[in-house]
Every structure is written in structure tokens, then in C-alpha cells.
Design an enzyme around this catalytic site. Structure first.
Site, PDB file in Angstrom:
ATOM      1  N   LEU A  15       0.809  -1.175  -0.086  1.00 36.65           N
ATOM      2  CA  LEU A  15      -0.121   0.114  -0.035  1.00 36.65           C
ATOM      3  C   LEU A  15       0.810   1.218   0.115  1.00 36.65           C
ATOM      4  CD1 LEU A  15      -2.851  -1.074   2.494  1.00 36.65           C
ATOM      5  CD2 LEU A  15      -2.795  -1.314   0.060  1.00 36.65           C
ATOM      6  N   THR A  33       9.179   7.216   2.978  1.00 33.90           N
ATOM      7  CA  THR A  33      10.195   6.539   3.943  1.00 33.90           C
ATOM      8  C   THR A  33      10.009   5.103   3.746  1.00 33.90           C
ATOM      9  OG1 THR A  33       8.654   6.412   5.887  1.00 33.90           O
ATOM     10  CG2 THR A  33       9.975   8.663   5.527  1.00 33.90           C
ATOM     11  N   ASP A  57      12.498   3.349  10.670  1.00 34.02           N
ATOM     12  CA  ASP A  57      12.131   2.544  11.424  1.00 34.02           C
ATOM     13  C   ASP A  57      11.104   3.305  12.417  1.00 34.02           C
ATOM     14  OD1 ASP A  57      11.185   0.623  13.276  1.00 34.02           O
ATOM     15  OD2 ASP A  57      13.073  -0.622  12.865  1.00 34.02           O
ATOM     16  N   ASN A  84       1.435   4.570   7.776  1.00 36.85           N
ATOM     17  CA  ASN A  84       0.933   3.264   7.210  1.00 36.85           C
ATOM     18  C   ASN A  84       2.067   2.278   7.713  1.00 36.85           C
ATOM     19  OD1 ASN A  84       0.040   1.572   4.720  1.00 36.85           O
ATOM     20  ND2 ASN A  84       2.435   1.802   4.223  1.00 36.85           N
ATOM     21  N   SER A 135      -5.857   1.726   9.326  1.00 34.16           N
ATOM     22  CA  SER A 135      -6.091   0.642  10.596  1.00 34.16           C
ATOM     23  C   SER A 135      -6.690  -0.431   9.468  1.00 34.16           C
ATOM     24  CB  SER A 135      -7.143   1.145  11.171  1.00 34.16           C
ATOM     25  OG  SER A 135      -7.466   0.299  12.148  1.00 34.16           O
ATOM     26  N   TYR A 149      -2.317  -8.208  16.940  1.00 30.03           N
ATOM     27  CA  TYR A 149      -2.640  -7.243  15.630  1.00 30.03           C
ATOM     28  C   TYR A 149      -3.988  -6.557  16.103  1.00 30.03           C
ATOM     29  CZ  TYR A 149      -3.527  -5.605  10.971  1.00 30.03           C
ATOM     30  OH  TYR A 149      -3.783  -5.049   9.827  1.00 30.03           O
ATOM     31  N   LYS A 153      -4.453  -2.469  16.549  1.00 33.00           N
ATOM     32  CA  LYS A 153      -5.333  -1.647  15.636  1.00 33.00           C
ATOM     33  C   LYS A 153      -6.827  -0.992  16.680  1.00 33.00           C
ATOM     34  CE  LYS A 153      -3.149  -2.136  11.667  1.00 33.00           C
ATOM     35  NZ  LYS A 153      -2.398  -0.944  11.215  1.00 33.00           N
ATOM     36  N   THR A 184      -1.541  -7.513  -1.284  1.00 35.48           N
ATOM     37  CA  THR A 184      -0.124  -7.117  -0.899  1.00 35.48           C
ATOM     38  C   THR A 184       0.312  -8.323  -0.175  1.00 35.48           C
ATOM     39  OG1 THR A 184      -0.691  -6.462   1.455  1.00 35.48           O
ATOM     40  CG2 THR A 184      -0.872  -4.930  -0.450  1.00 35.48           C
TER      41      THR A 184
END
Length: 280
Positions: A15, A33, A57, A84, A135, A149, A153, A184
Site C-alpha cells: 500500500l 520513508t 523505522d 502506514n 487501520s 494485531y 489496531k 499485498t
């Protein structure tokens, strides 16, 4: 579309890469980045006048500050911060170690928080800015095996809601993107816990297999649609706080939200909110 100055994290693949390409090809000023900035060298070389690349990072405070400062030096500031960067940690609550949870939260929650704290002073001064938090449907619903995870979120969305309540009067806009499945490498790069427990296999293994193969499913969306989504919401005069997006949203997220609302209404009907309900 109105030109804006951007800082985008996690641009090496997926993404983030799709958004990076969109910004580069449309002439937007952007600091792109990635942990390995070499993955973005082609964009920087092709568009040196309006694209800058920085190693980042999001767990590294000094690197975050350097990226923000680079945006100031090259373009005079940041109008849109797209948080992101992130990854998925697989495993049940019992399986995931404390260190694995810390690593998940450090990247998915504390990294965005860290960058927001660094960018907000200039937004307060200018009375304007837009925070985009990437998110997932897991920001409002849980799937077995995605405990860490999901926790990250849910917390990220709480951060976004708090930011909106605190900074809207300063001209700061906040948008939470609740994404469904995209084509992805997210599923392929899903981290598994160091220890697996057989008793959880019955509810976890199907989720793990499905997530690993997410990119191949018919309902997944193209990363280029993510780029268009971000450009659309950041061009809005009054963007929504939360945007659910993806062809699988109605299949997964809608029933979860409906069930939560039904449970709330049932609790009210049962009088669970009244003092008498807890009286002996």
C-alpha cells in the site's frame, strides 16, 4: 486536487509503495520513508525536485525526528502524515509472548503516536494538518489468532478518535482508514509466534491459511485503490473520521458492528445500565 506536502511511512512495498508512486507521478511534494530507502531510489532519482527519501523505522525516535526535519528542510513542513507502516503478528493471547506483543505495539501504535507528537506542533501553529491512520477491519472486530494485531489496531483507532476530539478545533483533521483485504504481501509476511499450542489450532489454522493467501482472493482490492482512497479523503474539506473500505467490508465488518450494537441494545433492555441491576 490541491497540492499538499506529505510524509508517508512504510513505502517499500504494498500500500505504501502504491501511494508513493501516485504522489511521485502527480507532482506532490513528499518525504517517502522505508526501513531500507534503497527500495525507493527509483522514485527519488526520477523526481528529485519533489520527492525526498528517508530511512525510517518508526520504532526509532531519532529516525522519526530526522524524517520530520527533512520534510521541513526540503518542503517547509508537512500537511499530511500518513501512518502506514505496520505488520501483523499471528497467535492467540496465550501463544504470543510479551516481547512479541511489545514489538507489535511499538510498530503499529507507538510509531504513529511518536510521529504525531513531532508533527502536531507545526500543525497547531499553522492551524491545519491531516493525520491519516491506516487501520483494518481488525480495528473494530477480532479474528482468532490475530490477538496482538487486533489489540494494536483497536488502540490505533482509539488514538485517532482521541486526536480528533483534542485537535479538531485547531484545524487538524483525522481520518482512520478501516481497510479490508488488499493484494499485498501482508499475509505472506505475517509473523508467527515462537510457540504454538495445539489446542488453538481448530480456530486459528483456517485464519492463518486464509491470511497467508489473502492476496490471491477474488474480493481483495488493488493497492492502487488505496492510493486513490488516500488522495480522495485528503482532498476533502471535511473528511470523515472513519472510512471503511474494501469489497469484503460488508461480509466481515458489518456483521461484527451489528452484533455489537445488538448486544448494547439488549443490555439496555435488560437494565444492565441501572444500579438496580447489580444490587443484591
Amino acid at each position: 486536487m490541491t497540492q499538499r506536502r506529505w510524509l508517508v511511512t512504510g513505502c517499500s512495498t504494498g500500500l505504501g509503495r502504491a501511494l508513493a508512486e501516485n504522489l511521485a507521478h502527480t507532482g506532490e511534494q513528499a518525504v517517502l520513508t522505508a526501513r531500507d530507502p534503497r527500495t525507493l531510489a527509483d522514485l527519488a532519482e526520477a523526481h528529485p525536485e519533489h520527492i525526498a527519501v528517508a530511512p525510517l523505522d518508526v520504532r526509532d525516535e531519532a529516525a522519526c525526528r530526522a524524517a520530520v526535519e527533512l520534510a521541513g528542510q526540503r518542503f517547509g513542513g508537512i500537511d499530511v502524515l500518513v501512518n502506514n507502516a505496520g505488520y501483523g503478528q499471528f497467535g492467540s493471547v496465550e501463544e504470543v509472548s510479551e516481547q512479541e506483543v511489545r514489538d507489535q505495539l511499538e510498530t503499529n501504535l507507538l510509531g504513529p503516536w511518536r510521529l504525531l507528537r513531532m508533527v502536531l506542533p507545526q500543525w497547531r501553529e499553522r492551524r491545519g494538518g491531516h493525520a491519516v491512520l491506516v487501520s483494518s477491519t481488525c480495528g473494530s472486530m477480532a479474528l482468532p489468532g490475530l490477538s496482538a494485531y487486533t489489540a494494536s489496531k483497536f488502540a490505533l483507532e482509539g488514538l485517532g478518535e482521541a486526536l480528533a476530539a483534542e485537535a479538531a478545533h485547531l484545524g487538524v483533521k483525522t481520518t482512520i482508514l478501516q481497510l479490508g483485504g488488499f493484494s499485498t504481501n501482508y499475509g505472506k509476511s505475517l509473523a508467527e509466534p515462537a510457540t504454538r499450542i495445539a489446542d488453538y489450532a481448530a480456530v486459528e489454522d483456517g485464519i492463518l491459511l486464509g491470511t497467508r493467501n489473502l492476496a490471491e482472493y477474488e474480493f481483495t482490492s488493488s493497492p492502487q485503490l488505496f492510493a486513490l482512497l488516500v488522495r480522495k479523503v485528503t482532498a476533502m474539506a471535511q473528511p470523515p473520521l472513519r472510512v471503511p473500505f474494501g469489497r469484503d467490508i460488508e461480509v466481515f465488518l458489518a456483521p461484527a458492528l451489528s452484533a455489537r450494537q445488538a448486544a448494547f441494545e439488549q443490555a439496555i433492555a435488560d437494565g444492565a445500565h441501572l444500579p438496580e441491576w447489580v444490587s443484591p
